[in-house]
Structures are given as structure tokens and as C-alpha cells.
Design a protein around this motif. Sequence first.
Motif, PDB file in Angstrom:
ATOM      1  N   GLY A 189       0.705  -1.230  -0.001  1.00 23.45           N
ATOM      2  CA  GLY A 189      -0.081  -0.056   0.105  1.00 23.45           C
ATOM      3  C   GLY A 189       0.825   1.337  -0.153  1.00 23.45           C
ATOM      4  N   VAL A 190       2.018   1.374   1.010  1.00 26.18           N
ATOM      5  CA  VAL A 190       2.834   2.376   0.920  1.00 26.18           C
ATOM      6  C   VAL A 190       3.598   2.461  -0.712  1.00 26.18           C
ATOM      7  CG1 VAL A 190       4.724   3.390   2.107  1.00 26.18           C
ATOM      8  CG2 VAL A 190       3.154   2.189   3.374  1.00 26.18           C
ATOM      9  N   TYR A 191       3.949   1.450  -1.032  1.00 19.10           N
ATOM     10  CA  TYR A 191       4.821   1.692  -2.468  1.00 19.10           C
ATOM     11  C   TYR A 191       3.810   1.990  -3.480  1.00 19.10           C
ATOM     12  CZ  TYR A 191       7.072  -0.258  -6.428  1.00 19.10           C
ATOM     13  OH  TYR A 191       7.502  -0.458  -7.686  1.00 19.10           O
ATOM     14  N   PHE A 192       2.667   1.416  -3.416  1.00 16.24           N
ATOM     15  CA  PHE A 192       1.559   2.128  -4.234  1.00 16.24           C
ATOM     16  C   PHE A 192       1.093   3.310  -4.445  1.00 16.24           C
ATOM     17  CE2 PHE A 192       0.353  -2.651  -4.952  1.00 16.24           C
ATOM     18  CZ  PHE A 192       1.459  -2.731  -6.008  1.00 16.24           C
ATOM     19  N   GLY A 222      -1.140  -5.740  -8.426  1.00 19.95           N
ATOM     20  CA  GLY A 222      -1.545  -4.533  -7.972  1.00 19.95           C
ATOM     21  C   GLY A 222      -1.323  -3.144  -8.796  1.00 19.95           C
ATOM     22  N   SER A 223      -1.245  -3.374  -9.999  1.00 16.72           N
ATOM     23  CA  SER A 223      -0.937  -2.261 -10.785  1.00 16.72           C
ATOM     24  C   SER A 223      -2.208  -1.448 -11.223  1.00 16.72           C
ATOM     25  CB  SER A 223       0.157  -2.442 -12.099  1.00 16.72           C
ATOM     26  OG  SER A 223      -0.542  -3.491 -12.720  1.00 16.72           O
ATOM     27  N   ALA A 224      -3.402  -2.145 -10.990  1.00 17.80           N
ATOM     28  CA  ALA A 224      -4.730  -1.709 -11.210  1.00 17.80           C
ATOM     29  C   ALA A 224      -5.231  -1.230 -10.115  1.00 17.80           C
ATOM     30  CB  ALA A 224      -5.768  -3.053 -11.422  1.00 17.80           C
ATOM     31  N   PRO A 225      -5.860   0.184 -10.219  1.00 17.09           N
ATOM     32  CA  PRO A 225      -6.379   0.782  -8.999  1.00 17.09           C
ATOM     33  C   PRO A 225      -7.282   0.052  -7.978  1.00 17.09           C
ATOM     34  CG  PRO A 225      -7.357   1.588 -10.651  1.00 17.09           C
ATOM     35  CD  PRO A 225      -6.384   0.665 -11.256  1.00 17.09           C
ATOM     36  N   GLY A 226      -7.422   0.336  -6.741  1.00 20.56           N
ATOM     37  CA  GLY A 226      -8.284  -0.309  -5.851  1.00 20.56           C
ATOM     38  C   GLY A 226      -7.969   0.404  -4.329  1.00 20.56           C
ATOM     39  N   SER A 227      -8.454  -0.062  -3.314  1.00 17.91           N
ATOM     40  CA  SER A 227      -8.237   0.382  -2.154  1.00 17.91           C
ATOM     41  C   SER A 227      -6.638   0.096  -1.698  1.00 17.91           C
ATOM     42  CB  SER A 227      -9.169  -0.406  -1.231  1.00 17.91           C
ATOM     43  OG  SER A 227     -10.687  -0.243  -1.273  1.00 17.91           O
ATOM     44  N   ILE A 228      -6.477   0.829  -0.707  1.00 16.72           N
ATOM     45  CA  ILE A 228      -5.183   1.196  -0.207  1.00 16.72           C
ATOM     46  C   ILE A 228      -4.187  -0.452  -0.041  1.00 16.72           C
ATOM     47  CG2 ILE A 228      -3.391   1.414   1.522  1.00 16.72           C
ATOM     48  CD1 ILE A 228      -5.204   3.822   2.049  1.00 16.72           C
ATOM     49  N   GLY A 229      -5.124  -1.347   0.596  1.00 15.82           N
ATOM     50  CA  GLY A 229      -4.279  -2.705   0.864  1.00 15.82           C
ATOM     51  C   GLY A 229      -4.959  -3.829   0.183  1.00 15.82           C
ATOM     52  N   GLU A 230      -5.975  -3.476  -0.608  1.00 18.01           N
ATOM     53  CA  GLU A 230      -6.506  -4.718  -1.122  1.00 18.01           C
ATOM     54  C   GLU A 230      -5.886  -4.989  -2.810  1.00 18.01           C
ATOM     55  OE1 GLU A 230     -10.476  -3.546  -1.634  1.00 18.01           O
ATOM     56  OE2 GLU A 230     -10.119  -2.972  -3.759  1.00 18.01           O
ATOM     57  N   THR A 231      -5.034  -4.290  -3.193  1.00 17.18           N
ATOM     58  CA  THR A 231      -4.498  -4.548  -4.571  1.00 17.18           C
ATOM     59  C   THR A 231      -3.460  -5.502  -4.873  1.00 17.18           C
ATOM     60  OG1 THR A 231      -3.180  -2.384  -4.557  1.00 17.18           O
ATOM     61  CG2 THR A 231      -5.470  -2.388  -5.352  1.00 17.18           C
ATOM     62  N   PHE A 232      -2.440  -5.594  -3.688  1.00 22.57           N
ATOM     63  CA  PHE A 232      -1.443  -6.760  -3.824  1.00 22.57           C
ATOM     64  C   PHE A 232      -1.714  -7.966  -3.349  1.00 22.57           C
ATOM     65  CE2 PHE A 232       2.864  -7.905  -2.153  1.00 22.57           C
ATOM     66  CZ  PHE A 232       3.348  -8.234  -3.166  1.00 22.57           C
TER      67      PHE A 232
END
Lengths: 358, 494
Positions: A71-74, A217-227
Motif C-alpha cells: 500500500g505504501v509502495y503504490f 496490484g498495478s490496477a487501482p483499488g483500495s490501499i491494501g487490497e490490490t497487492f
Amino acid sequence: MKFLRKILDETGKFVKKTPALKRLYPVFEATDEFFFGTDKTTILPHVMDGMDIKRYMSFVIIALVPATIAGVYFYGLRVLAVIAVSYAFGGLVEVTFSVCRRKPLYEGFLVTGLIFPLILPPGIPLWMVAIGVVFGTLFGKEVFGGTGRNIFNPALVGRVFISLAFPEFFTTMWQKPFWGGLGGLIKFAPDAVTSATPLVNFKSAHFLTGYSSLLFGSAPGSIGETFRIGILLGGIFLIIVKIVDWRIPLSFLASVFILSFFGNIFYPNEFAPPLFQLLSGGLLFGAFFMATDPVTAPLTFSGRWIYGSLLGILTVLFRGLTGFVEGVMFAILLMNAVAPFIDNLIIDIRFKKISSSA
Amino acid sequence: MKVKTFSGGYKLKRFQGQPQDKIIECDLPSEVSIPMSQGFGSELLPSVKVGDKVSRGQIIACDDNKTSSPIHSSVSGIVTAIEKKNYFKRELTMVTIKTGADDGCLKLEGATVRWDKLPNKKIEELLYKSGVSSLDREGIPTSFKTSIIGPEAVEDLIIHGVGSEAYNTSLDILLAGRNLYNFIEGIKILMKIMPKAKVHLAFNKEKKKILERIKKLTTKFTNFSIYPVVPKYPQGYDEVLVPTLLGKRFPYGYSAANIGIVVLNIQAVLKVFEAVGQGKPLIERIVSLCGPSFKENIHIKVRVGTSLEHLLKDRLKDGPCRIILNSLFTGANLNNLSLPVNRTYSQIIAIPESSQRHFLAFARAGMHTDSFSRTFLSAATTTKKIPNTNMRGDERPCIQCGYCSEVCPVAIMPTLIDRYIKLGINENLLRYGIFNCIECNLCTYVCPSKVLLGQHLKAAKIKLIEIGCDQSLCIVPRFDFKEFDEYKGVKKLR
């Protein structure tokens, strides 16, 4: 260590002596127990399992670490500020209630405080995080009597509240994640460029985002749910250490897969293909970290199978047939409400009534 | 041979201080005090007076009209006192004997290695006279009143060496050398006096060598079967053994004897042979000293009536420790070291008393911590776990993790019952099976919230019985009980 012990002892004495601070003793007690464990001894059995609630909760947090770092990375260092706000305001509610109730301070909030920011859109204003977490802990947990008695998952209650109160933020806040290099680790927040989430894309344009971009996780979404790889790893880790009951995620994901498989065959416009369903939105995060919250899930094992399968069915139906593209949140909240009923049903079947005429 | 097991339970990992395969004899104490009730049976009146001279193996208490077995003097000497003492929450008469010159052990008359020539009546008399018939939970049935049923009413005889507890007496020691043949002879004797009984031998599946040897020695037996079992705690309980091996329902709260089943352990069967084949009265026990607080973990042959002080002196390490009888999960505290050893002792466990606080106790890697969950490193390694008496956490509200239902060997839901106990004592408790609880305390052990489920359930049971709640109501109609009226004072059935 001895130094810390000394500080704690002195503070304890001071808090106990000062009338104005006396009510805050539970807070001190919790800190003391956090650092030094307990000095109580067993009665029967003479030995005890090494596991306690602190360890239970810390392991959930450990399992959330990959998702948080991602989340921090994205989405930049601002995510850390969101988490800090969530902990600070939620913790405040928790402390207030424990002081008012004169009950010890429990650890349950440690997990809620981290899960809540992870299910928010990355562009969320900080004041809204505060409102959400306060509402969630207050009406999701404390009004029911605190840890162990809540019917609804507090993080979800908070998120539903702000998404209904400020719907405009939840349609426009989906920023594009950083991708490549050090990403968000050296930036504060992503640019204001926003895009639609994969689920919205499917709903409006029948556009299927690529599976690899969903997984990494390169597609958008909530902070923690994409990876999603990190979430899968964390969830499997929790199952291996026996903190999460494998029945719930398995039945949840399996029923999503089966239902969307048939839905996609017969109504391909409404229902996305099964693999896309599994990898999009908050499904994995919800299945491993939110539906499995032991307090709000059923207690009986057969109840957990029913709970998981119904969750899957509801999720697919919400996603396919309603305007809310993200069905997991509502499905879990609904099933939270039904969980005690499922339990009662199972228990009624399992333990026969004793007829007093025998 | 199919491995048998039950659902629930928890296989305890190896704790530090397992007894080694070494056996020594405890030196004679200067005096012994012998309780007048040992094993199964009611309290007896001593037949000796202060000042009497007694010999080793002499019967000092016997009553043919009570459900009981005789009690012997374990040394030769002079009776110095007969007094009441508090022994495991009971006021018991104790006969104190000062050890004098040893004049050899009195042998039981008529005992012979050619026991198969003896009539059943004589074998039963030997078992009774030797005191062996009082062993184990419900005694060994003979035509004397030693159990609640007679030998002809026994339908199944279960002999078990499961070793499901945290510390177990080593089977290798018990069945070493000739003892294995004695054990087989013991089984034959029991088969002779209980003609209708099918014999079931449940054995720890990890002891493959002994299992194979027993299998070879018993190929010709009829009505005999061997079951390897998984040593999951609490497999050794009668309540769990009967459903696992026989697939029968158990009348929880009553005894296996009520449905015609006798459950014996290995040591009892060995004693059966020693009584009938060698004429030895029951005056000795093999006790294993387990746990990290002993300097040396060994087996020790000890006379009945020896005080714990004599047995344990110089064998304990320095520092505070808790001494426990037989089981880490359910055993009584042995606080008073002046109390004597009796026939029921099999393990004495000493673990360090630890009220010490540890820095960041919850975040330890835990190489030596046992846990039902796999959150400690110890789950992946085979290091021995260190037991101590720390609570390892503070009491918290139940979070419904379901661990207790998962491990419960009798398939009840302890946390559900606990929830109803908090609401007050009512008939819902009966419905959810509170009387099925066998008090194995496993639910308390695994609870991450450190809720003392076992104790809450036990207290509620006692309260229910006090207000006249009849557990027989939910159990009796389903069973054909043998000689039920005499048992546990339950006279009238509704």
C-alpha cells in the motif's frame, strides 16, 4: 529492560495515587501487561498453552504486513499518515470506553486499526478517516459491549458509513498507483490522476483488466487490497498457524468461483468470469481477513461452511445485479448479522431438547 | 491392524523431563503410614492395634461385606499409631508402622505358576487377598465385592497402554524382559475369570516393537484384539476409550462398569500375574518421576505408605516447584509432603513454579513453548517443551475462535456452555451436554483468552447437582445399566 520496569513501576504508583488519573489505570495496566506479560500462575490444568490474545492479534498484523508495505509502495507515504490517524482516533474511542466502563483495555482494536485504512480508497482525506474509524469502533463495537461481543466487523461498519455519507469520494478517489522503481516509498502521495477500478470497468464497459496486473496490484483499488499475492501469502500463513479457520475462506472463494462460472455462462453481461471475480475488488482481502474475524463469524464449524458459501453467493449477486460494484463489504456485513442465527440453527439441530417428562 | 482414534483431542508434544528407561528401588523408610482406603473401594477399619507386630504382606484391614479389597502392611515392624489424617480432601484412617527387622514377605497361599489348574474361585480369592482387585478406576471384578459388577457380567475388557498424557510411565520399562510374558499371563488369567469378556488391547501406535512382540505372543488367543491408537490426550480416559475401541456410547458421569466394561492399565495386569502366579501382595508400585524439576527422571519402585518426603528428598532441584500427582492436566497438587504414596500413584510430576514476568512475553519465538496453534517456532522443531506454571497471558473475553470445540473429546461446545453458565444455572446446560464433560481440562489449556472453562463447567455441575438436577435423567433411559441401584447412591429412578 530493568530501566523500563522501573519507569512502569513508578508510573503505576503515580497513576494510582493521583485522584485525577486514577480512572486511567486500565491504560497503564494494558501497557504494563503488553511489555511484561503476566505473573499469575495456573490452577488446573497446571500448564497453559503459550498462545494468548496478544499473540493472536499480532499474528494477524504480521500477516497484513505485505499488504501494508505494498500500500505504501503504490500510494506513497501518505498511507502511513492514514494508518496513524486510524490508530490514534480509534484508540481514543477504545480508551475512553474502557475508562468509562472501568474495564481493562483489550487488544482487539490493534487489528481493526490497521484493517480499516487498508480498505479505504487511497485518496481519502484524513478527516474522513478519523470520522470513519470513530464511527466504526463506536457503533460497530463499543455499543455492543466491546471486544468479543460485537455483531458487526467494526472496520466495515466505519467504511460503509463513510461510503454512504460521502459517496462522491468513493467514485473519484481511485488514484493510479505508482509502478516501477522505488514507487511511493519516496513520494508523499500519487498525482491526482484517477481512474476507474477494474470492477467498474467491467460494469460499465465490459473491459477485463489483465490478471497479472490484478495479482501484482498495478490496477487501482483500495490501499491494501490490490497487492493480491501478498494477501494470499498472508492469508495462507494465518491458516497454517491455525489463527484463521480455513473453512471460511475456502467456502467463500469456492462459492464465488462456482456461482460466477455458471453466471458467466448464462449471463455474460452481468457476471464477470470466475477468475476475474476472485482477483478483483476486495474479495481476497475480505475472505482472508474480514470474513474470518472469529467474533463476527459463526462459532460452529458447520455454521462456518454455511456462512462462507452464503458470503460467496451474496458477493456475486451484489456485484452482478446491483449498482454497488464492490459487493464483498455488504455481503460480509449482512452475513455478520445472520451469523448468530446460523449458530442457533446448528446448535438446535446438534443438541436435542431434553424432554422433562422422561 | 487399523489405527484407532477419536475426533478432537490434542497430541501433546514431548515435554522436557520424560522418565528415562531406568528403574531403581527406593530405600526402606523408617516408618510407613498406610491409608485405609486405596484405589477403588470404601474405607476399611484396621484389624490391628497400636503395639501389634506386623509382617510384610500381612493383611491389616479387610471387610468382606463392603465393596473393597484388603490392605496390607508394606513393611515388617510395629504399629505405632492409628489416626485420622486429611488425605486428598478426605478424612482417612492411617495406620503408621515403624519399620523393624525384615522377616521376608508373606506369600499368598495357593499361588502357583501353574495357575491354569486352579479353579476360578481360587484365582478370584488370590486377586482379592492380594489387593490387586482394587486397582484402576472401578476395580477388577471378582466374586468378592471388589467392583460394582461380578466377573461373569463383564462383556468387554479393555487393557490400555496409550500414553496420552504429557508424562507417561515408560512402557519399555513396564514390559521389559520377563515382564512381557507376565503381562500375557496376566491377560490369560483375566480371560479365565471373565469367561464372557472380549479382550481389547489398546496400545500406543508409536511403540511398534512391543506391539509386534505382543501380537506374536497372542496369535492363538480367541476373543482378543489389539488396536494401535494415536496417543492423543485424553485417549487414556475410559470415556474416550470405550467409544473409540468399541463404538459404544458411554454413560458420561457413570462408570464403564455400569455397561459391563472393565478398563485396566498395563501395571494392573502385571500385578494380576504377580498376585496369582507369584503370590505377591500389592505392596509396591512403580512410580515415575517426571518433569524438569527433578534432578534425574527415573522410574522408582516404592513401597505403599512411604512418605513423599522420603521418596522425593534429594531428588528435587532447588527453587520453587509444584509437585503434581499423575497428570499435568487434572492431577492433584501434592503440597503436603508428609502424605504417603498409595496404590494409585503412577507418576509424580514436578514442574517449576513460575510467577516471573517476561519482557514482551507474547512476542517470543518460543522454541520451548507448547501450543495448540502453530504460532510458535516449536511447532516446526522437535525440541522438548519446557512446562511451567505461568498463565502465559491475561484473561480476556471469549473471541469465539472455536479451539475448545475443536479439541473437545466428547464433542460438546465448552464456550457455549460457559456462556449459559454466566446467564445462570438452568436446564439449557443439560441440553448442551454439561454432564458429558469428562473434566480433561483440554479446553482450558488451548484457550487463547485464558478462560478457565474447565473450572467453570465443574463448578456449574456441582451447583446443578446441589439443586437436585438429576443427570441420570438424560443418561439412564438410553442404557442398560448393571447393578445400577447400588451405585453412587442413586436409588430411585423416575
